[in-house]
Design a protein around this motif. Structure first.
Motif, PDB file in Angstrom:
ATOM      1  N   ARG A  31      36.072 -40.465   9.938  1.00 55.33           N
ATOM      2  CA  ARG A  31      35.766 -40.214  11.353  1.00 55.33           C
ATOM      3  C   ARG A  31      36.419 -38.897  11.739  1.00 55.33           C
ATOM      4  NH1 ARG A  31      35.729 -46.091  14.185  1.00 55.33           N
ATOM      5  NH2 ARG A  31      35.305 -44.770  15.976  1.00 55.33           N
ATOM      6  N   LEU A  32      35.590 -37.882  12.038  1.00 61.20           N
ATOM      7  CA  LEU A  32      36.073 -36.527  12.246  1.00 61.20           C
ATOM      8  C   LEU A  32      35.707 -36.025  13.633  1.00 61.20           C
ATOM      9  CD1 LEU A  32      34.671 -35.083   8.890  1.00 61.20           C
ATOM     10  CD2 LEU A  32      36.915 -36.143   9.222  1.00 61.20           C
ATOM     11  N   SER A  33      36.629 -35.302  14.237  1.00 63.08           N
ATOM     12  CA  SER A  33      36.313 -34.534  15.431  1.00 63.08           C
ATOM     13  C   SER A  33      36.230 -33.076  15.000  1.00 63.08           C
ATOM     14  CB  SER A  33      37.403 -34.709  16.501  1.00 63.08           C
ATOM     15  OG  SER A  33      37.156 -33.862  17.597  1.00 63.08           O
ATOM     16  N   LEU A  34      35.028 -32.500  15.074  1.00 62.59           N
ATOM     17  CA  LEU A  34      34.805 -31.137  14.609  1.00 62.59           C
ATOM     18  C   LEU A  34      34.723 -30.184  15.799  1.00 62.59           C
ATOM     19  CD1 LEU A  34      32.058 -31.804  11.888  1.00 62.59           C
ATOM     20  CD2 LEU A  34      34.548 -31.731  11.601  1.00 62.59           C
ATOM     21  N   HIS A  35      35.217 -28.979  15.591  1.00 60.86           N
ATOM     22  CA  HIS A  35      35.124 -27.971  16.645  1.00 60.86           C
ATOM     23  C   HIS A  35      33.674 -27.576  16.900  1.00 60.86           C
ATOM     24  CE1 HIS A  35      39.438 -27.510  16.903  1.00 60.86           C
ATOM     25  NE2 HIS A  35      39.526 -27.240  15.609  1.00 60.86           N
ATOM     26  N   ASP A  36      32.899 -27.474  15.827  1.00 64.74           N
ATOM     27  CA  ASP A  36      31.501 -27.035  15.954  1.00 64.74           C
ATOM     28  C   ASP A  36      30.652 -27.778  14.921  1.00 64.74           C
ATOM     29  OD1 ASP A  36      29.090 -25.799  16.289  1.00 64.74           O
ATOM     30  OD2 ASP A  36      29.797 -23.771  15.840  1.00 64.74           O
ATOM     31  N   GLU A  37      29.895 -28.790  15.370  1.00 63.87           N
ATOM     32  CA  GLU A  37      29.096 -29.597  14.444  1.00 63.87           C
ATOM     33  C   GLU A  37      27.902 -28.821  13.895  1.00 63.87           C
ATOM     34  OE1 GLU A  37      28.047 -33.445  15.879  1.00 63.87           O
ATOM     35  OE2 GLU A  37      30.127 -34.042  16.284  1.00 63.87           O
ATOM     36  N   SER A  38      27.547 -27.705  14.538  1.00 57.75           N
ATOM     37  CA  SER A  38      26.417 -26.916  14.034  1.00 57.75           C
ATOM     38  C   SER A  38      26.743 -26.250  12.698  1.00 57.75           C
ATOM     39  CB  SER A  38      26.014 -25.850  15.063  1.00 57.75           C
ATOM     40  OG  SER A  38      27.056 -24.882  15.215  1.00 57.75           O
ATOM     41  N   LYS A  39      28.029 -26.196  12.347  1.00 54.58           N
ATOM     42  CA  LYS A  39      28.433 -25.591  11.075  1.00 54.58           C
ATOM     43  C   LYS A  39      28.247 -26.536   9.893  1.00 54.58           C
ATOM     44  CE  LYS A  39      31.857 -22.362  12.967  1.00 54.58           C
ATOM     45  NZ  LYS A  39      33.287 -21.933  12.926  1.00 54.58           N
ATOM     46  N   VAL A  40      27.940 -27.798  10.167  1.00 52.54           N
ATOM     47  CA  VAL A  40      27.775 -28.781   9.093  1.00 52.54           C
ATOM     48  C   VAL A  40      26.485 -28.497   8.325  1.00 52.54           C
ATOM     49  CG1 VAL A  40      27.448 -31.226   8.544  1.00 52.54           C
ATOM     50  CG2 VAL A  40      29.048 -30.554  10.356  1.00 52.54           C
ATOM     51  N   ASP A  41      26.613 -28.393   7.002  1.00 54.43           N
ATOM     52  CA  ASP A  41      25.453 -28.246   6.126  1.00 54.43           C
ATOM     53  C   ASP A  41      25.014 -29.655   5.725  1.00 54.43           C
ATOM     54  OD1 ASP A  41      23.628 -27.846   4.078  1.00 54.43           O
ATOM     55  OD2 ASP A  41      24.678 -26.100   3.275  1.00 54.43           O
ATOM     56  N   GLN A  42      24.084 -30.225   6.491  1.00 58.43           N
ATOM     57  CA  GLN A  42      23.694 -31.626   6.316  1.00 58.43           C
ATOM     58  C   GLN A  42      23.118 -31.882   4.924  1.00 58.43           C
ATOM     59  OE1 GLN A  42      24.243 -33.529   9.230  1.00 58.43           O
ATOM     60  NE2 GLN A  42      24.066 -35.324   7.924  1.00 58.43           N
ATOM     61  N   GLU A  43      22.277 -30.968   4.458  1.00 60.28           N
ATOM     62  CA  GLU A  43      21.644 -31.152   3.146  1.00 60.28           C
ATOM     63  C   GLU A  43      22.682 -31.153   2.030  1.00 60.28           C
ATOM     64  OE1 GLU A  43      18.203 -29.027   0.384  1.00 60.28           O
ATOM     65  OE2 GLU A  43      18.377 -28.511   2.512  1.00 60.28           O
ATOM     66  N   LYS A  44      23.629 -30.237   2.108  1.00 59.99           N
ATOM     67  CA  LYS A  44      24.682 -30.171   1.098  1.00 59.99           C
ATOM     68  C   LYS A  44      25.567 -31.404   1.152  1.00 59.99           C
ATOM     69  CE  LYS A  44      28.428 -27.143  -0.504  1.00 59.99           C
ATOM     70  NZ  LYS A  44      29.152 -25.874  -0.271  1.00 59.99           N
ATOM     71  N   LEU A  45      25.882 -31.846   2.375  1.00 63.73           N
ATOM     72  CA  LEU A  45      26.743 -33.022   2.547  1.00 63.73           C
ATOM     73  C   LEU A  45      26.085 -34.270   1.960  1.00 63.73           C
ATOM     74  CD1 LEU A  45      29.364 -34.169   3.845  1.00 63.73           C
ATOM     75  CD2 LEU A  45      28.029 -34.555   5.924  1.00 63.73           C
ATOM     76  N   GLU A  46      24.792 -34.458   2.246  1.00 62.30           N
ATOM     77  CA  GLU A  46      24.089 -35.661   1.785  1.00 62.30           C
ATOM     78  C   GLU A  46      23.900 -35.666   0.269  1.00 62.30           C
ATOM     79  OE1 GLU A  46      23.332 -38.132   3.694  1.00 62.30           O
ATOM     80  OE2 GLU A  46      23.493 -37.289   5.706  1.00 62.30           O
ATOM     81  N   SER A  47      24.021 -34.496  -0.362  1.00 56.34           N
ATOM     82  CA  SER A  47      23.816 -34.423  -1.815  1.00 56.34           C
ATOM     83  C   SER A  47      25.077 -34.788  -2.600  1.00 56.34           C
ATOM     84  CB  SER A  47      23.369 -33.011  -2.210  1.00 56.34           C
ATOM     85  OG  SER A  47      24.430 -32.076  -2.003  1.00 56.34           O
TER      86      SER A  47
END
Length: 467
Positions: A31-47
């Motif tokens: 469970r993370l509180s991120l400063h900017d969620e737009s920086k998340v690379d969703q495709e890379k994370l899910e892989s």
């Protein structure tokens, strides 16, 4: 599975250590509180091999890892420089990114979620009592205890244990609310129990007492104050708890420690008590009745439309977090009418999301998705929908739509048939035990719809798209 390697990849995919405001974990998720969620690379994370899914809710970015493994992953992240934090730290960091409406919803959630285990337990026990006392379950027009009276005392004890959480509900809410608002939670318990003191007229007898003109009153130097309790009421104790907490904090900041015990508690409770019985209680009691009467009127006059809309909108409210506000509404309905017609819709909606996820599990050839869909689907059937909702259904969209449409159809049917729950229980398959026994048949019809339709629709679409 190389957790050290996966931890580094997770850190890179979410924007690096500098993008993390606070990090903790629960039983299955980071469970993370991120400063900017737009920086998340969703495709890379899910892989990443150990990542079973991810979603964002209430200002938190959550990564599904799995029970047991999540603790090891969290330690690996700590070794990479991610500082340890508590759930409260993450909530505090997340709340800074919320708008006023989101903060208000989060406040309600923070008050009611801690007392939910007591309420759900009471609901399940009331379901057991319903099996003993419900007519037509085992015998035509007779209950189990009618035929076997020797079981009646056992049933009565179960009923007493089950009802305790609801009878003294203001005490539970007072404890949680005052704690949330920064005051002494023990004073909150006293405040809540004060509002259901046996010397007060029981709230459930108020309507009859008004008709008879027998409402007891205090005479405070010429001011007449109704001497009534607030059993099953939510709004009076919520507002009174806020006042109590603010007075408590104000006094503790200004009175020396040596005499706080003699002054803070007595003054805070006396002032709050007078304000509550004179103003807050009557006003909030009236507002609560107005809300419940309005909802009952809408669903009585437009049952099909009301069920259809609420059944369709409930999953959307889960996405925004607004579903927490309806926990208070359900409790208020039970307090005023003895039953709730909203909670059965919630239970079916949860089952529907789980069925859609299970449809994905059977249809997909992706082993990772199959594991996530299977575990999250079962979890949704047991009342916890977030992993299925955010990890699977919203990710592919069509399972979410299939579940939404199915729950809307089922809600329409059970609302038209006036299916009611006597309490709040587990919001999934076990939820049938909270339904009035005479309504089981149509609730089972609703269950059949939300088990079969979303599963079949999701399966066929997934197979067609070769997910």
């Amino acid at each position: 599975m190389d957790l050290k390697k996966d931890a580094k990849q997770i850190l890179e995919a979410i924007g690096g250590q500098e993008n993390i405001a606070a990090a903790t974990h629960c039983v299955t998720r980071l469970r993370l509180s991120l400063h900017d969620e737009s920086k998340v690379d969703q495709e890379k994370l899910e892989s990443i091999e150990s990542v079973k899914g991810s979603f964002s809710t209430n200002g938190q970015f959550q990564i599904v890892i799995g029970q047991g493994t999540v603790e090891k992953m969290y330690k690996e992240l700590n070794e990479l420089g991610v500082g340890e934090a508590t759930k409260d730290d993450v909530k505090a960091a997340s709340s800074e990114k919320m708008n006023p409406l989101q903060r208000a919803i989060k406040t309600l959630a923070d008050i009611f979620i801690p007392i939910l285990p007591a309420i759900v337990t009471a609901g399940l026990l009331m379901g057991i009592y319903n099996i003993f006392s419900g007519t037509g379950i085992f015998f035509d027009e007779k209950s189990l205890i009618d035929v076997y009276p020797q079981w009646s005392d056992l049933a009565n004890i179960i009923n007493l244990i089950a009802n305790t959480a609801f009878v003294f509900l203001p005490g539970l809410i007072g404890w949680s609310a005052v704690k949330k608002f920064g005051g002494n939670p023990l004073l909150g318990i006293v405040l809540g129990l004060m509002l259901v003191h046996p010397d007060l007229l029981n709230a459930w007898s108020y309507g009859e007492a008004v008709k008879e003109g027998s409402v007891p009153k205090w005479n405070l130097f010429g001011l007449e104050v109704e001497k009534i309790g607030y059993q099953g009421q939510v709004l009076p104790v919520l507002f009174a708890s806020y006042i109590l907490a603010k007075i408590d904090v104000f006094l503790r900041q200004r009175i020396p420690d040596s005499i706080q015990l003699l002054i803070v508690g007595p003054v805070a409770l006396l002032v709050t008590g007078f304000i509550t019985f004179i103003a807050i209680g009557p006003l909030m009691f009236g507002l609560g009745n107005l809300i419940t009467d309005g909802l009952v009127s809408i669903f009585e006059n437009f049952a099909a439309l009301g069920g259809l809309i609420y059944g369709a909108l409930y999953p959307v409210m889960v996405i925004t977090g607004m579903h927490h506000t309806f926990l208070a509404v359900d409790i208020q309905l039970i307090g005023n009418t003895g039953t709730t017609f909203l909670w059965p819709i919630l239970a079916l909606s949860n089952i529907s999301q789980g069925s859609a996820a299970l449809g994905m599990m059977v249809a997909t050839k992706d082993e990772k998705l199959r594991g996530l869909a299977g575990s999250s689907g079962v979890s949704a059937w047991l009342g916890i929908t977030e992993p299925a909702l955010f990890g699977v259904n919203l990710r592919y969209k069509f399972p979410f739509i299939a579940a939404l449409v199915s729950s809307a159809v089922a809600a329409l049917i059970i609302t038209v048939q006036n299916v009611q729950a006597s309490s709040i229980g587990v919001g999934g398959v076990p939820g049938i035990f909270s339904i009035l026994p005479e309504d089981w048949l149509f609730f089972l019809v609703g269950m059949a719809i939300v088990i079969v339709l979303p599963f079949a629709a999701t399966y066929l679409i997934a197979k067609g798209r070769k997910v």
